[in-house]
Design a protein around this motif. Structure first.
Motif, PDB file in Angstrom:
ATOM      1  N   LEU A 265       0.830  -1.207   0.000  1.00  0.00           N
ATOM      2  CA  LEU A 265       0.000   0.000   0.000  1.00  0.00           C
ATOM      3  C   LEU A 265       0.865   1.258   0.000  1.00  0.00           C
ATOM      4  N   GLY A 266       1.970   1.206   0.736  1.00  0.00           N
ATOM      5  CA  GLY A 266       2.849   2.363   0.813  1.00  0.00           C
ATOM      6  C   GLY A 266       3.448   2.752  -0.521  1.00  0.00           C
ATOM      7  N   GLU A 267       3.612   1.784  -1.412  1.00  0.00           N
ATOM      8  CA  GLU A 267       4.155   2.091  -2.739  1.00  0.00           C
ATOM      9  C   GLU A 267       3.232   2.988  -3.547  1.00  0.00           C
ATOM     10  N   ALA A 268       1.965   3.036  -3.171  1.00  0.00           N
ATOM     11  CA  ALA A 268       1.018   3.947  -3.824  1.00  0.00           C
ATOM     12  C   ALA A 268       1.178   5.380  -3.324  1.00  0.00           C
ATOM     13  N   ARG A 269       1.946   5.588  -2.270  1.00  0.00           N
ATOM     14  CA  ARG A 269       2.226   6.905  -1.672  1.00  0.00           C
ATOM     15  C   ARG A 269       0.978   7.590  -1.117  1.00  0.00           C
ATOM     16  N   PRO A 270       0.247   6.922  -0.218  1.00  0.00           N
ATOM     17  CA  PRO A 270      -0.855   7.611   0.463  1.00  0.00           C
ATOM     18  C   PRO A 270      -0.296   8.679   1.394  1.00  0.00           C
ATOM     19  N   ASP A 271      -1.169   9.532   1.878  1.00  0.00           N
ATOM     20  CA  ASP A 271      -0.722  10.601   2.775  1.00  0.00           C
ATOM     21  C   ASP A 271      -0.431  10.088   4.175  1.00  0.00           C
ATOM     22  N   TYR A 272      -1.014   8.970   4.541  1.00  0.00           N
ATOM     23  CA  TYR A 272      -0.705   8.338   5.825  1.00  0.00           C
ATOM     24  C   TYR A 272      -1.080   6.868   5.759  1.00  0.00           C
ATOM     25  N   MET A 273      -0.529   6.094   6.697  1.00  0.00           N
ATOM     26  CA  MET A 273      -0.900   4.693   6.871  1.00  0.00           C
ATOM     27  C   MET A 273      -1.504   4.528   8.257  1.00  0.00           C
ATOM     28  N   PHE A 274      -2.652   3.858   8.316  1.00  0.00           N
ATOM     29  CA  PHE A 274      -3.360   3.648   9.579  1.00  0.00           C
ATOM     30  C   PHE A 274      -3.235   2.191   9.994  1.00  0.00           C
ATOM     31  N   PHE A 275      -2.796   1.962  11.233  1.00  0.00           N
ATOM     32  CA  PHE A 275      -2.701   0.614  11.771  1.00  0.00           C
ATOM     33  C   PHE A 275      -3.734   0.450  12.886  1.00  0.00           C
ATOM     34  N   GLY A 276      -4.753  -0.347  12.616  1.00  0.00           N
ATOM     35  CA  GLY A 276      -5.829  -0.558  13.567  1.00  0.00           C
ATOM     36  C   GLY A 276      -7.119  -0.811  12.829  1.00  0.00           C
ATOM     37  N   ARG A 277      -8.194  -1.027  13.594  1.00  0.00           N
ATOM     38  CA  ARG A 277      -9.515  -1.243  13.019  1.00  0.00           C
ATOM     39  C   ARG A 277     -10.527  -0.400  13.778  1.00  0.00           C
ATOM     40  N   PHE A 278     -11.380   0.273  13.037  1.00  0.00           N
ATOM     41  CA  PHE A 278     -12.402   1.097  13.656  1.00  0.00           C
ATOM     42  C   PHE A 278     -13.338   0.220  14.494  1.00  0.00           C
ATOM     43  N   GLY A 279     -13.595   0.656  15.732  1.00  0.00           N
ATOM     44  CA  GLY A 279     -14.525  -0.050  16.584  1.00  0.00           C
ATOM     45  C   GLY A 279     -13.944  -1.215  17.352  1.00  0.00           C
ATOM     46  N   TYR A 280     -12.650  -1.456  17.200  1.00  0.00           N
ATOM     47  CA  TYR A 280     -12.027  -2.595  17.878  1.00  0.00           C
ATOM     48  C   TYR A 280     -11.104  -2.165  19.026  1.00  0.00           C
ATOM     49  N   ASP A 281     -11.204  -0.939  19.456  1.00  0.00           N
ATOM     50  CA  ASP A 281     -10.406  -0.467  20.595  1.00  0.00           C
ATOM     51  C   ASP A 281     -11.189  -0.730  21.883  1.00  0.00           C
ATOM     52  N   THR A 282     -11.453  -1.992  22.151  1.00  0.00           N
ATOM     53  CA  THR A 282     -12.308  -2.381  23.274  1.00  0.00           C
ATOM     54  C   THR A 282     -11.518  -2.774  24.519  1.00  0.00           C
ATOM     55  N   LYS A 283     -10.221  -2.949  24.379  1.00  0.00           N
ATOM     56  CA  LYS A 283      -9.375  -3.289  25.519  1.00  0.00           C
ATOM     57  C   LYS A 283      -8.565  -2.070  25.936  1.00  0.00           C
ATOM     58  N   PRO A 284      -8.169  -2.008  27.203  1.00  0.00           N
ATOM     59  CA  PRO A 284      -7.437  -0.820  27.676  1.00  0.00           C
ATOM     60  C   PRO A 284      -6.161  -0.538  26.906  1.00  0.00           C
ATOM     61  N   GLU A 285      -5.460  -1.595  26.497  1.00  0.00           N
ATOM     62  CA  GLU A 285      -4.181  -1.415  25.830  1.00  0.00           C
ATOM     63  C   GLU A 285      -4.339  -1.546  24.307  1.00  0.00           C
ATOM     64  N   PRO A 286      -3.435  -0.948  23.539  1.00  0.00           N
ATOM     65  CA  PRO A 286      -3.465  -1.111  22.089  1.00  0.00           C
ATOM     66  C   PRO A 286      -3.141  -2.550  21.696  1.00  0.00           C
ATOM     67  N   HIS A 287      -3.545  -2.932  20.506  1.00  0.00           N
ATOM     68  CA  HIS A 287      -3.241  -4.260  19.997  1.00  0.00           C
ATOM     69  C   HIS A 287      -1.742  -4.353  19.702  1.00  0.00           C
ATOM     70  N   ASN A 288      -1.121  -5.422  20.137  1.00  0.00           N
ATOM     71  CA  ASN A 288       0.331  -5.569  19.966  1.00  0.00           C
ATOM     72  C   ASN A 288       0.755  -5.523  18.502  1.00  0.00           C
ATOM     73  N   ARG A 289      -0.052  -6.104  17.634  1.00  0.00           N
ATOM     74  CA  ARG A 289       0.303  -6.079  16.209  1.00  0.00           C
ATOM     75  C   ARG A 289       0.352  -4.656  15.671  1.00  0.00           C
ATOM     76  N   ASN A 290      -0.608  -3.830  16.082  1.00  0.00           N
ATOM     77  CA  ASN A 290      -0.614  -2.446  15.621  1.00  0.00           C
ATOM     78  C   ASN A 290       0.605  -1.687  16.130  1.00  0.00           C
ATOM     79  N   LEU A 291       0.969  -1.941  17.380  1.00  0.00           N
ATOM     80  CA  LEU A 291       2.167  -1.297  17.936  1.00  0.00           C
ATOM     81  C   LEU A 291       3.415  -1.719  17.170  1.00  0.00           C
ATOM     82  N   ALA A 292       3.522  -3.014  16.899  1.00  0.00           N
ATOM     83  CA  ALA A 292       4.704  -3.514  16.200  1.00  0.00           C
ATOM     84  C   ALA A 292       4.796  -2.949  14.782  1.00  0.00           C
ATOM     85  N   LEU A 293       3.671  -2.917  14.087  1.00  0.00           N
ATOM     86  CA  LEU A 293       3.671  -2.358  12.739  1.00  0.00           C
ATOM     87  C   LEU A 293       3.978  -0.858  12.760  1.00  0.00           C
TER      88      LEU A 293
END
Length: 223
Positions: free
Chosen positions: A124-152
């Protein structure tokens, strides 16, 4: 942004929650704006039909823009144009993203999401978007961020110049661990708009945490 000079560190991106009426969300957004610096606001459609989503966006976009906050419409490029949004957020494949960038990037931001792996993100980055978003809307249901999103987010911030947004958790204190990845922006939704949360206090606390703990950008300037 809500300040004349935005802070040179990780900043807040708000994600509108599901199930809000235009009037109720406008009220809560105004409370959030009173809390301090906000870079942008993403409006997903969720289960709204086209007419309902356009009516929602038409009411909310001017409120955000009047406060200096970039208003971004998720997925629907036509509604983004109709309501005069500042950007569109797309979770397409590379070919579709490239087409959208070619058609719309001269007029508004085009951000990308939906990547679950490094390979997905790089493609996706090769298309040169203005930003990259790591996460899913509506899935921030736990106190901490998802580890995969942090790692990415950490990997992306170290390797790629395109700004990234990382989804935080439902606890406002989770902005600290997101900022530690080097991400340009931290996305907040339930931590600000959840049941029983005061949006103004939540934004004020998030900005205070970021002021105290977020790394400063010496060679990058966030949007």
């Amino acid at each position: 942004m809500t300040d004349a000079t935005p802070p040179n560190r990780c900043r807040i991106v708000l994600i509108a929650p599901a199930g809000e009426t235009p009037a109720d969300f406008e009220s809560r957004l105004r409370q959030a704006i009173a809390g301090g610096d906000i870079a942008s606001l993403i409006l997903p459609a969720y289960d709204r039909d086209e007419a309902a989503f356009q009516a929602f966006a038409a009411r909310i976009v001017p409120v955000a823009q009047a406060a200096g906050i970039a208003a971004i419409i998720a997925e629907d490029t036509r509604i983004a144009g109709r309501v005069g949004a500042d950007g569109i957020h797309l979770e397409y494949g590379r070919e579709e993203l490239e087409e959208a960038i070619e058609r719309h990037q001269a007029k508004m931001m085009v951000g990308a999401g939906g990547a679950k792996t490094r390979d997905d993100a790089l493609e996706l980055g090769e298309a040169r978007p203005d930003y990259m978003f790591f996460g899913r809307f509506g899935y921030d249901t736990k106190p901490e961020p998802h580890n995969r999103n942090l790692a990415l987010g950490r990997w992306w911030a170290e390797m790629i110049e395109i700004p990234c947004i990382v989804m935080a958790g439902s606890d406002i204190a989770s902005v600290e661990v997101v900022a530690a990845t080097g991400a340009d922006f931290v996305a907040l939704s339930s931590a600000v708009f959840g049941d029983g949360v005061d949006p103004e206090q939540a934004i004020a606390r998030a900005n205070a945490i970021l002021d105290d703990t977020a790394p400063r950008f010496d060679f990058r300037e966030s949007e």
